[in-house]
Design a protein around this motif. Structure first.
Motif, PDB file in Angstrom:
ATOM      1  N   LEU A  16       0.838  -1.202   0.000  1.00 28.17           N
ATOM      2  CA  LEU A  16       0.000   0.000   0.000  1.00 28.17           C
ATOM      3  C   LEU A  16       0.874   1.253   0.000  1.00 28.17           C
ATOM      4  CD1 LEU A  16      -2.775  -0.992   2.574  1.00 28.17           C
ATOM      5  CD2 LEU A  16      -2.975  -0.854   0.094  1.00 28.17           C
ATOM      6  N   LEU A  19       2.460   1.825  -3.358  1.00 27.28           N
ATOM      7  CA  LEU A  19       1.517   2.342  -4.356  1.00 27.28           C
ATOM      8  C   LEU A  19       1.372   3.854  -4.262  1.00 27.28           C
ATOM      9  CD1 LEU A  19      -1.453  -0.163  -4.488  1.00 27.28           C
ATOM     10  CD2 LEU A  19       0.121   0.442  -6.312  1.00 27.28           C
ATOM     11  N   VAL A  20       1.426   4.379  -3.035  1.00 21.29           N
ATOM     12  CA  VAL A  20       1.288   5.824  -2.878  1.00 21.29           C
ATOM     13  C   VAL A  20       2.590   6.516  -3.264  1.00 21.29           C
ATOM     14  CG1 VAL A  20       0.809   7.674  -1.239  1.00 21.29           C
ATOM     15  CG2 VAL A  20      -0.462   5.527  -1.110  1.00 21.29           C
ATOM     16  N   VAL A  22       4.844   5.547  -5.378  1.00 19.55           N
ATOM     17  CA  VAL A  22       5.057   5.496  -6.820  1.00 19.55           C
ATOM     18  C   VAL A  22       4.394   6.677  -7.528  1.00 19.55           C
ATOM     19  CG1 VAL A  22       4.363   4.176  -8.867  1.00 19.55           C
ATOM     20  CG2 VAL A  22       5.504   3.031  -7.002  1.00 19.55           C
ATOM     21  N   GLU A  23       3.331   7.208  -6.903  1.00 18.05           N
ATOM     22  CA  GLU A  23       2.604   8.302  -7.547  1.00 18.05           C
ATOM     23  C   GLU A  23       3.485   9.538  -7.753  1.00 18.05           C
ATOM     24  OE1 GLU A  23      -1.388   9.005  -5.947  1.00 18.05           O
ATOM     25  OE2 GLU A  23      -1.408  10.882  -7.061  1.00 18.05           O
ATOM     26  N   ILE A  26       4.824   8.660 -11.184  1.00 19.99           N
ATOM     27  CA  ILE A  26       3.805   8.558 -12.222  1.00 19.99           C
ATOM     28  C   ILE A  26       2.643   9.478 -11.855  1.00 19.99           C
ATOM     29  CG2 ILE A  26       2.281   7.013 -13.516  1.00 19.99           C
ATOM     30  CD1 ILE A  26       4.013   4.678 -12.468  1.00 19.99           C
ATOM     31  N   PRO A  27       2.669  10.735 -12.299  1.00 19.82           N
ATOM     32  CA  PRO A  27       1.578  11.628 -11.918  1.00 19.82           C
ATOM     33  C   PRO A  27       0.260  11.173 -12.536  1.00 19.82           C
ATOM     34  CG  PRO A  27       3.028  12.667 -13.525  1.00 19.82           C
ATOM     35  CD  PRO A  27       3.642  11.347 -13.197  1.00 19.82           C
ATOM     36  N   LEU A  28      -0.806  11.162 -11.732  1.00 21.45           N
ATOM     37  CA  LEU A  28      -2.126  10.769 -12.230  1.00 21.45           C
ATOM     38  C   LEU A  28      -2.870  12.034 -12.635  1.00 21.45           C
ATOM     39  CD1 LEU A  28      -3.138   8.222  -9.435  1.00 21.45           C
ATOM     40  CD2 LEU A  28      -1.911   7.800 -11.554  1.00 21.45           C
ATOM     41  N   SER A  39      -2.544  11.187  -4.120  1.00 17.33           N
ATOM     42  CA  SER A  39      -3.140   9.989  -3.515  1.00 17.33           C
ATOM     43  C   SER A  39      -4.668  10.052  -3.425  1.00 17.33           C
ATOM     44  CB  SER A  39      -2.547   9.698  -2.133  1.00 17.33           C
ATOM     45  OG  SER A  39      -3.087  10.576  -1.160  1.00 17.33           O
ATOM     46  N   PHE A  40      -5.276  10.752  -4.415  1.00 14.97           N
ATOM     47  CA  PHE A  40      -6.742  10.833  -4.419  1.00 14.97           C
ATOM     48  C   PHE A  40      -7.391   9.451  -4.445  1.00 14.97           C
ATOM     49  CE2 PHE A  40     -10.489  10.384  -7.163  1.00 14.97           C
ATOM     50  CZ  PHE A  40     -11.428  11.064  -6.401  1.00 14.97           C
ATOM     51  N   HIS A  41      -6.914   8.577  -5.354  1.00 20.47           N
ATOM     52  CA  HIS A  41      -7.572   7.276  -5.525  1.00 20.47           C
ATOM     53  C   HIS A  41      -7.459   6.412  -4.278  1.00 20.47           C
ATOM     54  CE1 HIS A  41      -7.501   8.527  -9.750  1.00 20.47           C
ATOM     55  NE2 HIS A  41      -8.560   7.744  -9.854  1.00 20.47           N
ATOM     56  N   ALA A  42      -6.308   6.482  -3.613  1.00 20.03           N
ATOM     57  CA  ALA A  42      -6.146   5.705  -2.382  1.00 20.03           C
ATOM     58  C   ALA A  42      -7.137   6.179  -1.324  1.00 20.03           C
ATOM     59  CB  ALA A  42      -4.718   5.839  -1.882  1.00 20.03           C
TER      60      ALA A  42
END
Lengths: 73, 554
Positions: A16, A19-20, A22-23, A26-28, A39-42
């Motif tokens: 977990l 995953l945060v 890595v953002e 890799i900008p979302l 970390s919006f999606h998390a």
């Protein structure tokens, strides 16, 4: 059993965190400005699930009946 | 000409009628060969429509219409029949496999129907055959649920017929193309379609009836009725705004009820409503991106839901238990079934590199493309919720959690083959999405595998997994059922009818004793009169004269 369970939960938490982190690399690019923060999606996944579980728990007081509810009439 | 001669639905129905008469070996052989033959037909048939005039009415029937959209559904229907027949090869009774084939054939007939009347005939046949399929499990509970199921679907059929009659009268055509919601009769057609999709307020029948069928029966049931409804909505009502709200409601209805549920196959039944909700929402959005996504999602959904139900069916068959509170720890005894169940669970959750990821994200993307912020947010929350209620909850409570001590044998070979085949079909389109995309009715300009999309989806899913394990105490299984709107006729109207019956019979009894008393007092009074014979004769004469008098005065 408990040691393997502890190990599994540590691996899970590490995944977990990864995953945060890595953002950063890799900008979302969110389509909506409201979702355009780190970390919006998390946060959204976690928050909406907590709300759904609480909602289900609340409804359970109204909706849950014994299994033979329809049989005894 | 060949098209109407080799009607794939008609062929499967014919197979269904023949199967019960065959010996066991032939039955298995035919039930596996027939869907593969129909699959070949679906891909060899050129696009086109067969037309016939309906007895000088000026109305035309189009019993066979094949195009790209129909082909998507026909293909996955053939695959579902094949895997379902393989899974149930030794399990299913003669009657069960026969009705399953008639049911599947009717669904295929409804998909290739190019006019509303042909569609209606197959629609009703589907309702009858699926009711028989539910009943063929033979339990008392399946009889009662099947009866409720049949009543709902007959109601849907009546609404549909009203709509079709109005449509034929006012638009003077039966051709099944875009219908829209311009006229009153279109709303009846829409309502008839939505009932089969499990839309509110009548969603309860899916979780009521399907889990009462046999382990193999539910694999068939999950594939056809609701997806045929999605197909006809996709043809008749794309871009109908109300469908967005109906779909979103169904999505959350499915999640909440599945979270409350204890029966493993009922959890999966609620998740059918949830998944169909995504599709209905996509139909409401109505762009080619959304509609492509709906067709793709119907395709992948039929496969992973059948896979989940096969693994649940294998567990039910091996243990005889259906409640999560009685199950658990089956990973040790049934590792292959567990693996397949987990693959199905990952696919329904749209995990990257599974089929669900490449199909559902098209619908979500379509809502973003249309700048529908709330729809997008709710669909994202729902995606997290799918992982919660089906992706983790189902495998966790059945195969892991506490060891229930059950050590049943692993599933039989043909069940493993069926599950393995569908597990493969959950993964292959996830890795090679072009295989799926090139089947879709409109050209696809969408790339699901960007680093950002994969990362966003993994964050969403794994953090909802975190929420699941943190709140596990709140999701303790209880041996309960959940009330739904069917409470109105299962309880309220039922007890009202019982009360009325009691009161009426009480009233009848009181009236009876009263009348009896009057009669007795008359008789005893007459007894006390002298020469009562004369009086009786006199009364008879009086009556005769009175009647004659009336007749003359007439």
């Amino acid at each position: 059993m408990s040691t393997s369970r502890r190990l599994l939960s540590r691996i899970g938490l590490a995944a977990l965190a990864l995953l945060v982190v890595v953002e950063i690399f890799i900008p979302l690019h969110a389509h909506f400005s409201i979702a355009d923060f780190f970390s919006f999606h998390a946060l959204f996944g976690f928050g909406s699930c907590v709300l759904m579980v609480i909602g289900a728990k609340g409804l359970s007081f109204i909706l849950k009946r014994k299994e033979d509810y329809y049989d005894d009439s | 000409m060949i098209a109407s001669f080799l009607h794939p639905g008609g062929m499967l129905i014919l197979c269904g009628l023949l199967l019960p008469l065959l010996s066991r070996g032939w039955r298995i052989g035919v039930s596996l060969a027939a869907p593969l033959g129909m699959l070949a037909w679906v891909w060899l048939m050129p696009n086109g429509t067969a037309v016939a005039e309906l007895a000088e009415s000026g109305l035309h029937l189009h019993p066979v219409r094949v195009d790209a959209l129909a082909r998507v559904f026909l293909t996955v229907f053939c695959l579902a029949v094949f895997a379902g027949a393989l899974f149930a090869a030794r399990l299913a009774s003669r009657l069960e496999i026969g009705t399953a084939f008639v049911y599947a054939g009717a669904a295929m007939g409804a998909v290739i129907a190019g006019d509303l009347l042909t569609l209606f005939v197959f629609w009703e046949l589907m309702a009858i055959a699926s009711t028989l399929l539910i009943w063929s499990s033979g339990s008392n509970s399946s009889y009662a649920s099947g009866m409720r199921y049949a009543l709902i679907h007959l109601l849907g059929g009546v609404l549909l017929m009203i709509g079709i009659a109005g449509h034929a009268l006012e638009r003077e055509t039966l051709e099944f193309v875009y219908i829209g919601t311009r006229d009153w009769h279109s709303w009846f057609i829409l309502a008839g379609f939505l009932i089969n999709a499990g839309a509110p307020p009548l969603s309860a029948w899916i979780a009521d009836a399907y889990p009462e069928s046999s382990p193999g029966g539910m694999v068939f049931l999950s594939a056809f009725t609701t997806k045929t409804a999605v197909y006809v909505l996709l043809r008749g009502f794309p871009g109908t705004e109300i469908l967005v709200d109906i779909g979103l409601f169904m999505v959350f209805y499915g999640i909440i009820y599945a979270l409350l549920e204890n029966d493993m196959r009922r959890i999966l039944a609620y998740s059918i409503v949830n998944q169909v909700g995504f599709m209905i929402c996509g139909i409401g959005i109505g762009t080619t991106m959304a509609l492509n996504g709906v067709a793709a999602h119907a395709f992948t959904h039929i496969i992973y839901k059948a896979l989940l139900l096969m693994s649940a069916g294998a567990v039910l068959h091996a243990t005889g238990k259906r409640r999560c509170s009685d199950l658990g720890g089956l990973v040790h005894a049934m590792p292959f079934t567990c693996l397949c169940g987990c693959i199905g669970a990952l696919a329904i959750s749209s995990f990257p590199f599974t089929s669900g990821f490449v199909s559902k994200s098209m619908v979500t993307q379509a809502s973003a493309d249309e700048h529908m912020l709330y729809v997008w947010l709710l669909l994202q929350a729902a995606s997290a919720g799918v992982f919660l209620h089906a992706g983790i909850k189902f495998p966790w409570f059945v195969f892991f959690q506490k060891d229930s001590g059950l050590r049943p044998p692993e599933a039989a070979l043909e069940m493993k083959l069926a599950m393995g085949f569908f597990a493969l079909l959950c993964i292959v389109p996830g890795i090679f999405p072009e295989l799926l995309y090139q089947m879709l009715p409109w050209p696809v300009a969408y790339e699901p595998y960007t680093a950002a999309h994969v990362l966003a989806q993994l964050q969403l899913l794994l953090f909802s997994g975190l929420a699941f394990f943190l709140m596990l105490g709140w999701m303790k299984r209880t041996v309960t059922i959940s009330l739904d709107l069917d409470w109105i006729w299962r309880r309220l109207l039922f007890s009202a009818a019982q009360g009325a019956q009691r009161r009426l019979s009480g009233l009848g009894q009181r009236l009876g004793t009263r009348l009896e008393g009057i009669a007795r007092s008359i008789v005893s009074g007459m007894d006390r009169l002298p020469a009562n014979q004369n009086i009786q004769q006199g009364m008879l004469l009086f009556l005769i004269f009175f009647a004659l008098g009336l007749w003359y005065l007439r």
